[in-house]
Write an enzyme that holds these catalytic residues in place. Structure first.
Site: not given
Ligand code: COA
Length: 488
Positions: A166, A79-80, A201, A309-310, A230, A198, A135, A159, A100, A137
């Protein structure tokens, strides 16, 4: 430059004046006056225009969009981040959402209401964007991303900490590949003990000071329905990005923009940090706790529905409550309209009674005063009360349900609530752009299907040939890995 032109213009004007004294040389004089006028106009335009182009003479809304020409590489999910890039897309930026292969943004499949269709969670946060699957990676995928980095102005990501690095997309790599690129990130926390965590919201609402100050004093901390962690942080990030784009017009280089969700929430809860400091100097007299004689602790307490507020305010029952969970109105006893309030509720003596006549005298009695006002609001529906109170400029607001907001015709007219057509889910309702620009009108376009614009972006943005595209596709960089046969 402008100063010089002004001087020249003044000189010419002097010459013109002198010449005007000699009637025989009328034509010369007219010419001199004309050229002096021109020089002055030129100088004034330069000063007033501040180096800007001449004001467009096309009708408002017909001269492109505010962010036209800005291209965003959108690595956001959930969302954010998507809230931020959706706003930029509404303002006219070309937002290329990188997803992805095979999976895409996780929200496409979350809280699904229509089978096999992108969820409302996804569709309502990703309007006006294009989607490409890469992808990140895969070696070929990395090459495509590098090419996109060269052609885009901003990379936006949310992310988990370290994920972008990474992928090999470090700041150094991006800055070297495209020194003009702005790299904008949402993270849960800024540098410090929690920077690697991580965050979602409600974690942000709790760590940013909102939850500890929301709810009733005798209940637990509460999170709010508005997604201030978010969507609130997405808004902050969008402002950071346009500000960095503005600075780039002067410096020519990109920079990092970071919005931590904790910071964003704390920024929105700043009045509660104000109260924290006021506590040192005595009780918070506008909190109902003060009138109830309950001592304050050493941290800003939860204040129920007391106004921040006041001007004291409360949520009061109207006709139909409590059976109807939304038959309530927010009522503010704003000091300048106190006399009108007394007349409306039938307590005219309170206008002059020293026990009620001043805001200070009323503070210890707010519960009793609001109970009396509620006796009156309970005789009216929330809309009747709103109508009567507004005749006297008494600030108030009915508690509107989502059902009522969805049906509100004035919100439909302004485009704040819009109906959107989607090929797999049909028509759905969304919140349109809440920020209205008179010269950059928002059209809300449906969210993209996963990878819908992959070919279009490779062809139009990266100018790749059909042969190159086939080669990249053949490498598997743009598609999900084939599922292995379980029997094998
Ligand atoms: N191709 C290949 N890999 C991809 C990709 C793509 N197009 N897009 C994403 N990925 C991979 C990432 O590289 C990551 O891999 P790694 O951990 O092996 O390096 C993986 O997908 C997952 O990314 P991640 O951001 O860790 O997702 P998550 O689902 O585990 O965590 C959050 C989600 C929201 C908790 C986390 O992204 C976060 O804390 N974000 C920052 C704060 C935030 O915005 N939070 C609010 C969300 S509304």
């Amino acid at each position: 430059m402008a100063k010089k032109s002004k001087k020249t213009a003044k000189k010419s004007a002097k010459k013109a004046k002198a010449a005007a004294k000699k009637p025989a040389r009328r034509t010369v004089v007219a010419k001199a006056v004309k050229s002096a006028k021109k020089a002055v106009a030129k100088a004034v335009a330069k000063v007033a225009g501040n180096g800007m182009p001449k004001p467009s003479n096309k009708p408002f809304g017909m001269d492109g969009k505010a962010l036209q020409g800005v291209r965003i590489l959108d690595f956001t999910h959930v969302q954010s981040g998507p809230t931020c890039t959706q706003l930029l897309a509404w303002f006219g930026a070309d937002v290329i959402k990188v997803e992805r292969p095979g999976i895409g943004d996780i929200t496409r499949g979350q809280l699904r209401d229509v089978p096999n269709a992108d969820s409302l969670y996804f569709t309502m946060l990703n309007h006006n964007k294009r989607s490409i699957t890469i992808d990140s990676k895969h070696p070929q995928g990395k090459r495509v991303l590098d090419e996109l980095i060269k052609t885009c102005d901003v990379l936006v990501e949310n992310f988990a900490p370290g994920a972008l690095d990474r992928m090999g997309l470090t700041w150094d790599h991006i800055h070297k590949t495209n020194p003009r690129m702005i790299v904008a990130s949402v993270k849960g926390f800024g540098p410090g003990p929690y920077e690697d965590c991580k965050v979602y919201e409600n974690v942000a609402q709790c760590t940013g000071g909102s939850a500890s100050t929301t709810g009733f004093r005798d209940g637990p901390p509460l999170v709010t329905g508005a997604q201030i962690g978010d969507s609130g942080t997405g808004l902050h990030l969008a402002l950071g990005i346009v500000t960095a784009l503005f600075q780039r017009t002067r410096t020519g280089r990109g920079q990092k923009v970071l919005c931590a969700m904790q910071d964003g929430v704390l920024n929105l809860a700043r009045v509660k940090l104000r109260d924290q400091q006021r506590l040192k100097h005595g009780p918070l007299t506008e909190y109902s706790q003060y009138g109830e004689g309950i001592p304050f602790g050493d941290a800003t307490p939860r204040a129920g529905n007391d106004s921040g507020g006041g001007q004291p305010g409360r949520i009061l029952m109207c006709k139909g409550a409590p059976d109807d969970p939304n038959a309530y109105i927010y009522f503010i006893t704003q000091a300048p309209v106190w006399e009108a309030i007394c007349d409306v509720i039938g307590e005219p003596t309170w206008k002059t009674d020293p026990e009620y006549a001043t805001p200070k005298a009323r503070l210890p009695k707010l519960n009793q005063i609001f109970a009396r006002i509620e006796q009156w609001t309970m005789t009216k529906t929330k809309f009747e009360a709103m109508e009567i109170l507004n005749q006297f400029d008494i600030p108030c607001g009915p508690i509107l349900s989502m059902k009522e907001l969805a049906a509100d015709q004035s919100l439909r007219k302004t485009g704040t609530v819009v109906e959107v057509e989607h090929p797999t889910r049909g028509t759905y309702l969304s919140v349109g752009n809440p920020i209205k620009l008179s010269d950059s009108i928002t059209e809300v376009k449906r969210s993209p299907l996963l990878g819908e614009h992959t070919d279009e972006i490779l062809t139009d943005v990266l100018k790749l040939s059909a042969k190159d595209i086939a080669e990249i596709k053949g490498s598997g960089a743009l598609s999900a890995p084939e599922k292995k046969d379980k029997a094998a």
